[in-house]
Design an enzyme around this catalytic site. Structure first.
Site, PDB file in Angstrom:
ATOM      1  N   SER A 186      -5.150  -6.667 -28.744  1.00 34.27           N
ATOM      2  CA  SER A 186      -5.788  -6.970 -27.467  1.00 34.27           C
ATOM      3  C   SER A 186      -5.821  -8.451 -27.124  1.00 34.27           C
ATOM      4  O   SER A 186      -6.035  -8.810 -25.977  1.00 34.27           O
ATOM      5  CB  SER A 186      -7.202  -6.418 -27.458  1.00 34.27           C
ATOM      6  OG  SER A 186      -7.963  -7.044 -28.461  1.00 34.27           O
ATOM      7  N   HIS A 214      -6.214   0.349 -27.021  1.00 32.67           N
ATOM      8  CA  HIS A 214      -5.685  -0.360 -25.842  1.00 32.67           C
ATOM      9  C   HIS A 214      -4.382   0.267 -25.351  1.00 32.67           C
ATOM     10  O   HIS A 214      -3.527  -0.441 -24.802  1.00 32.67           O
ATOM     11  CB  HIS A 214      -5.470  -1.845 -26.156  1.00 32.67           C
ATOM     12  CG  HIS A 214      -6.745  -2.627 -26.165  1.00 32.67           C
ATOM     13  ND1 HIS A 214      -7.355  -3.078 -25.011  1.00 32.67           N
ATOM     14  CD2 HIS A 214      -7.551  -3.003 -27.179  1.00 32.67           C
ATOM     15  CE1 HIS A 214      -8.465  -3.715 -25.326  1.00 32.67           C
ATOM     16  NE2 HIS A 214      -8.615  -3.683 -26.633  1.00 32.67           N
ATOM     17  N   LYS A 245     -12.371   2.933 -22.925  1.00 38.82           N
ATOM     18  CA  LYS A 245     -11.519   1.982 -22.205  1.00 38.82           C
ATOM     19  C   LYS A 245     -10.814   2.726 -21.059  1.00 38.82           C
ATOM     20  O   LYS A 245     -11.460   3.097 -20.096  1.00 38.82           O
ATOM     21  CB  LYS A 245     -10.575   1.281 -23.184  1.00 38.82           C
ATOM     22  CG  LYS A 245     -11.378   0.332 -24.092  1.00 38.82           C
ATOM     23  CD  LYS A 245     -10.545  -0.463 -25.061  1.00 38.82           C
ATOM     24  CE  LYS A 245     -11.439  -1.464 -25.793  1.00 38.82           C
ATOM     25  NZ  LYS A 245     -11.298  -1.428 -27.246  1.00 38.82           N
TER      26      LYS A 245
HETATM   27  C1  LIG Z   1     -12.334  -1.496 -28.373  1.00 39.71           C
HETATM   28  C2  LIG Z   1     -11.692  -1.166 -29.661  1.00 39.71           C
HETATM   29  C3  LIG Z   1     -12.358  -0.405 -30.631  1.00 39.71           C
HETATM   30  C4  LIG Z   1     -13.792  -0.001 -30.474  1.00 39.71           C
HETATM   31  O1  LIG Z   1     -13.936   1.013 -29.513  1.00 39.71           O
HETATM   32  P1  LIG Z   1     -15.372   1.595 -29.217  1.00 39.71           P
HETATM   33  O2  LIG Z   1     -15.128   2.993 -28.786  1.00 39.71           O
HETATM   34  O3  LIG Z   1     -15.945   0.736 -28.139  1.00 39.71           O
HETATM   35  O4  LIG Z   1     -16.168   1.509 -30.472  1.00 39.71           O
HETATM   36  C5  LIG Z   1     -11.671  -0.061 -31.785  1.00 39.71           C
HETATM   37  N1  LIG Z   1     -10.394  -0.459 -31.987  1.00 39.71           N
HETATM   38  C6  LIG Z   1      -9.730  -1.207 -31.084  1.00 39.71           C
HETATM   39  C7  LIG Z   1      -8.317  -1.617 -31.362  1.00 39.71           C
HETATM   40  C8  LIG Z   1     -10.367  -1.597 -29.900  1.00 39.71           C
HETATM   41  O5  LIG Z   1      -9.717  -2.347 -29.025  1.00 39.71           O
END
Ligand SMILES: *Cc1c(COP(=O)(O)O)cnc(C)c1O
Length: 400
Positions: A186, A214, A245
């Site tokens: 990210s 992502h 997301k």
């Molecule tokens: C955002 C993210 C997470 C965490 O996700 P949540 O559901 O908010 O706990 C885990 N791994 C990656 C690669 C992320 O970008």
């Protein structure tokens, strides 16, 4: 309350963070999440820093789907899944995610952080090896720490180093080897080379685990993820990801894989066994989101059009970006104070974005990170590009 020194040492550390410019204040939003948000002071800002890739977080269809599930299934379960916390909507979502990702079964968690925290310890022990990309997400790193397997780390996206680590784990006589990577990183928008990773896994008899947080919903021709993008659909052993997301944006996570894997996690994974069921309205809305994006690639297509437009135009203006195709666009400013001033000036100009500098990114690699969404209009993007141009001139990044 008798240990005053404890509290003053915390305050000192907080003051140090502030002094170093590393303190993270919270931005308060008074509206729904979207391509435009209303700040607490009533100002409208164009939002360029949400993980709202498909624009579904504040979307009316998503909200209505959540409301319908809220009405049907109630607010919550007051239970973990295995006692009395599994409803039909949870099973339907697990089935839909399995089909979407191209794997046999799926287990839901309250967050991807929990999915990653609970995936290693039940599956691997001291006889096994976990071979992990150096830039993997914090939750993967924490999950790996909770497991007794031997740890091998390879330099970010470096296939030669990955092979070296696979060889080292093989030489050490490890029983099972698992390669662990983010599908997309990210900070840089780097896409993992899953085709090469799968080839190496096949050569060394290793498993693969990919965190698709992502990527799920918009990477690949039909949005299934990085495995589709890289042409290795059906060749990844375990996929973890988030519902927080692109896939609606509320919260929730999942792990998908072969039946034996998912069944083992349902029996042994601690964040699943000892934490409450995902709220049914989130399960219902996620299900509606999956149906919507399986029917049409419209949102995904718009996201990629917006991304291509922004990447092209920001370079044309004269900024340096990390090359790529992902909707994460790092606009490189290199110098930390410049990146900080730039983000602050953009905020004044009505654009919300985030600045990153050491130690979050390497020294001398300070940047502002732009994240595109299907919800951005061309007009909004043009406004943002104009603001970039103005702030760039004012701060001497672009020639006046
Ligand atoms: C955002 C993210 C997470 C965490 O996700 P949540 O559901 O908010 O706990 C885990 N791994 C990656 C690669 C992320 O970008």
């Amino acid at each position: 309350m008798s240990d005053q020194a404890f509290y003053s040492s915390l305050q000192q550390k907080l003051d140090t963070l502030k002094g170093e410019g590393l303190f993270k204040p919270e931005r308060v939003i008074a509206s729904r999440q979207g391509s435009e948000v209303v700040a607490q002071d009533g100002r409208t800002l164009i939002n360029m820093c949400a993980n709202n890739y498909l624009g579904l977080s504040g979307d009316e269809e998503t909200v209505q789907a959540a409301a319908a599930a809220l009405e049907t299934y109630g607010y919550g379960l007051s239970s973990v899944r295995f006692i009395c916390g599994t409803q039909t909507v949870h099973k339907e979502l697990e089935g839909a995610l399995s089909r979407f990702l191209g794997l046999e079964d799926t287990i839901l968690y309250a967050a991807a952080f929990d999915a990653n925290g609970g995936v290693f310890e039940p599956l691997f022990d001291e006889n096994d090896a976990i071979i992990s990309d150096a830039l993997n997400h914090a939750s993967l790193i924490d999950g790996i720490r909770l497991c007794k397997a031997a740890r091998y780390r390879y330099a970010n996206n470096d296939m030669a180093d990955l092979e070296k680590q696979l060889q080292a784990a093989t030489d050490a006589g490890k029983r099972h080897k698992v390669i662990v990577t983010d599908g997309v990183f990210s900070m840089d928008g780097t896409i993992a080379q899953l085709d090469k990773i799968v080839a190496l896994a096949e050569r060394y008899g290793a498993l693969t685990l990919v965190d698709e947080s992502h990527a799920s919903g918009f990477m690949g021709k039909t949005g299934r993820g990085t495995h589709e993008h890289c042409g290795v659909l059906g060749k990844i052993d375990i996929i973890t990801g988030t519902l927080g997301k692109a896939l609606g944006g509320a919260m929730g996570g999942f792990t998908a894989g072969r039946k034996e894997v998912i069944e083992t996690l349902r029996q042994k994974s601690r964040p699943y066994l000892f934490s409450n069921t995902l709220a049914p309205m989130i399960a219902g809305a996620s299900l509606a989101v999956l149906e919507r994006i399986s029917k049409s690639t419209e949102l995904r297509d718009r996201l990629h059009e917006n991304t291509a437009y922004f990447r092209r135009e920001i370079e044309r203006i004269g900024f340096t970006i990390k090359p790529g195709t992902h909707p994460v666009v790092p606009v490189m400013l290199f110098d930390a104070p410049v990146a900080q001033k730039f983000a602050a000036r953009m905020f004044e100009l009505g654009v919300l974005l985030s600045g990153f500098f050491y130690p979050v990114v390497p020294m001398g690699q300070a940047r502002v990170r732009v994240q595109l969404s299907a919800a951005h209009t061309r007009e909004q993007l043009d406004t943002v590009l104009k603001a970039f141009e103005q702030a760039g001139r004012e701060l001497g990044i672009l020639e006046a």
